[in-house]
Design a protein around this motif. Sequence first.
Motif, short mmCIF file in Angstrom:
data_model
loop_
_atom_site.label_atom_id
_atom_site.label_comp_id
_atom_site.label_asym_id
_atom_site.label_seq_id
_atom_site.Cartn_x
_atom_site.Cartn_y
_atom_site.Cartn_z
N ILE A 1 75.36 57.10 33.36
CA ILE A 1 74.74 57.82 32.37
C ILE A 1 73.27 58.05 32.57
CG2 ILE A 1 74.22 57.93 29.93
CD1 ILE A 1 76.66 56.58 29.25
N GLU A 2 72.67 59.27 32.40
CA GLU A 2 71.17 59.67 32.27
C GLU A 2 70.89 60.28 31.04
OE1 GLU A 2 69.24 58.79 34.65
OE2 GLU A 2 70.66 58.05 36.52
N PRO A 3 69.56 60.06 30.79
CA PRO A 3 68.83 59.10 31.13
C PRO A 3 69.07 57.61 30.81
CG PRO A 3 67.76 59.89 29.17
CD PRO A 3 69.04 60.68 29.53
N ARG A 4 68.80 56.67 31.61
CA ARG A 4 69.15 55.18 31.57
C ARG A 4 69.15 54.68 30.03
NH1 ARG A 4 70.48 52.19 35.49
NH2 ARG A 4 70.01 50.32 34.68
N ALA A 5 68.21 55.27 29.32
CA ALA A 5 67.87 54.77 27.83
C ALA A 5 68.03 55.94 26.74
CB ALA A 5 66.49 54.17 27.47
N ASN B 1 70.74 62.63 23.54
CA ASN B 1 72.05 63.12 23.25
C ASN B 1 72.30 64.32 22.38
OD1 ASN B 1 72.68 60.60 24.51
ND2 ASN B 1 72.52 59.68 22.59
N ARG B 2 73.48 65.22 22.58
CA ARG B 2 73.71 66.16 21.77
C ARG B 2 74.91 65.77 20.97
NH1 ARG B 2 69.50 67.11 22.79
NH2 ARG B 2 68.58 68.90 23.92
N PHE B 3 74.78 65.41 19.56
CA PHE B 3 76.00 64.65 19.26
C PHE B 3 76.82 65.73 18.45
CE2 PHE B 3 74.58 60.52 19.63
CZ PHE B 3 73.39 60.33 19.44
N VAL B 4 78.22 65.01 18.11
CA VAL B 4 78.97 66.17 17.30
C VAL B 4 79.38 65.33 16.04
CG1 VAL B 4 80.03 67.12 19.24
CG2 VAL B 4 81.08 65.09 18.35
N ALA B 5 80.21 65.75 15.04
CA ALA B 5 80.51 65.09 13.48
C ALA B 5 80.86 63.59 13.91
CB ALA B 5 81.19 65.85 13.07
N ALA B 6 81.83 63.46 15.08
CA ALA B 6 82.25 62.10 15.24
C ALA B 6 81.20 61.13 15.50
CB ALA B 6 83.34 62.15 16.23
N ASP B 7 80.22 61.52 15.94
CA ASP B 7 78.97 60.53 16.31
C ASP B 7 78.13 60.09 15.14
OD1 ASP B 7 79.66 60.53 19.11
OD2 ASP B 7 78.89 62.62 19.29
N GLU B 8 78.40 59.96 13.95
CA GLU B 8 77.50 59.83 12.73
C GLU B 8 76.96 58.50 13.00
OE1 GLU B 8 77.86 60.22 8.07
OE2 GLU B 8 79.79 60.25 9.17
N LEU B 9 77.67 57.59 13.39
CA LEU B 9 77.39 56.10 13.37
C LEU B 9 76.18 56.27 14.62
CD1 LEU B 9 77.20 53.25 13.11
CD2 LEU B 9 79.11 52.91 14.27
N TYR C 1 70.07 48.38 27.18
CA TYR C 1 70.92 47.80 26.09
C TYR C 1 71.27 48.85 25.21
CZ TYR C 1 67.06 48.11 22.92
OH TYR C 1 66.13 48.44 22.07
N THR C 2 70.64 49.88 25.04
CA THR C 2 70.81 50.83 24.24
C THR C 2 72.06 51.78 24.80
OG1 THR C 2 69.37 52.61 25.43
CG2 THR C 2 68.25 51.33 23.51
N ARG C 3 72.24 51.78 25.83
CA ARG C 3 73.56 52.52 26.55
C ARG C 3 74.80 51.76 26.22
NH1 ARG C 3 72.79 57.79 26.06
NH2 ARG C 3 71.38 58.75 27.46
N TYR C 4 74.32 50.29 26.28
CA TYR C 4 75.67 49.45 26.19
C TYR C 4 76.05 49.52 24.65
CZ TYR C 4 78.67 45.34 26.67
OH TYR C 4 79.83 44.55 27.19
N ILE C 5 75.22 49.61 23.69
CA ILE C 5 75.42 49.69 22.38
C ILE C 5 76.22 50.74 22.04
CG2 ILE C 5 74.30 49.93 20.24
CD1 ILE C 5 72.32 47.98 20.90
N GLU C 6 75.69 51.99 22.54
CA GLU C 6 76.27 53.27 22.33
C GLU C 6 77.74 53.22 22.73
OE1 GLU C 6 73.13 56.67 22.04
OE2 GLU C 6 73.95 56.15 24.10
N SER C 7 78.12 52.53 23.97
CA SER C 7 79.40 52.58 24.38
C SER C 7 80.40 51.89 23.42
CB SER C 7 79.44 51.69 25.87
OG SER C 7 79.39 50.27 25.48
N LEU C 8 79.89 50.98 22.35
CA LEU C 8 80.77 50.35 21.35
C LEU C 8 80.66 51.24 20.00
CD1 LEU C 8 79.40 46.92 22.10
CD2 LEU C 8 81.67 47.71 22.68
#
Length: 362
Positions: free
Chosen positions: A307-311, A317-325, A147-154
């Motif tokens: 996507i790996e890992p599954r959760a 993850n290695r986030f960038v500025a656009a990934d603030e949320l 479910y965490t990966r589904y949430i991230e896809s949104l």
Amino acid sequence: MIPNQWYAILRSQDVRTDRPTGARRLGKELVAWRNRAGRVVLQDARCPHKGASLARGRLYGDSIGCPYHDFRFGADGVCRLAPCLGPGARVPRSMRIGTHPVRERNGLVWMWWGQDLDVLPEVQVPPEVADKPALYATSTWSQPVHYTRYIESLLDFYHVPVVHRDHWFNYADYMGWGGTLKKLGLDGRRRYISMTKVEKSRLEVDGTTLRHYFELCQHDDPANRNFLRVTFTFPGMVHIHALPFDVTIWMTPIDDGNTQVLFRWYEDERMKNVLRFPAARRIVPRLALFAQKRVQEVQDMNVVRSIEPRATGRGVNRFVAADELNAKYVVMRDQLKKEAAAAMAGERPPVELVAEGAAAVE
């Protein structure tokens, strides 16, 4: 999974008075039904007698009967009748099933997952969803992803021009997002797939609700842009507002590897000027959900399933500025899990926290 939260598990229309509804959520087999007063009852589906699923049973007004030997259980989980013993016979106290706190709000059935509290908090639904007057259609399906990966896809909605570009149905997106009247919409695809830059990003935190305001634009054509607002409320609701559409998605784990999705699509307010009757205006959201499940959802899941890992989690993850949320979601999820664990310290973990016959949901 975050304990001490309300999770949307079914649509209200899925729970009836004439037959029970089975559902696997949060690693548990559940059964939902309505009593004579129309109230939803949510219980463990396994009959304690010999293990049959009550989801296959019958309803008798204010009780549910097992399909195997017709042992009948009330809304409190107590066995009221064991037909093999006869009416009035003493039934062992251990012959009972677990009953879960449940609420109905905004056309959905919500299950409390966590401590057995004397007073439960209110179901959290942000005003952009709770107070939205538009007509809508709601569909439900499942996906074999955490479910965490589904949430991230949104949450990282800037993936849209990258992922949703190759199916013939995506031309509807091209027209709505990028097409200009001057070109009769024929320039839509080029403008759509060019809106890859995130600008004017702003994140607001309101308790357990996060709101991300931003614009997608073409880096070499600032006039080609679209405004979006993505609202996330814990534990698993995303509302997306854009000029072409409004949608709300609730995500609840079925188990560690599967997610149940409740997807709501709202009518375009401009349709009120075209179609007078609500039943007719609901046709467009229903068609949009049909396309979402069979086109956009397929495109998204082709990526998410790999996507790996599954959760997700802190440091994954290695986030960038656009990934603030997305980054704020990961941090707050971790914090809420720790707070719930601290609140439950010294107590015996409730049965809701353990997946029967399987690994516990993270």
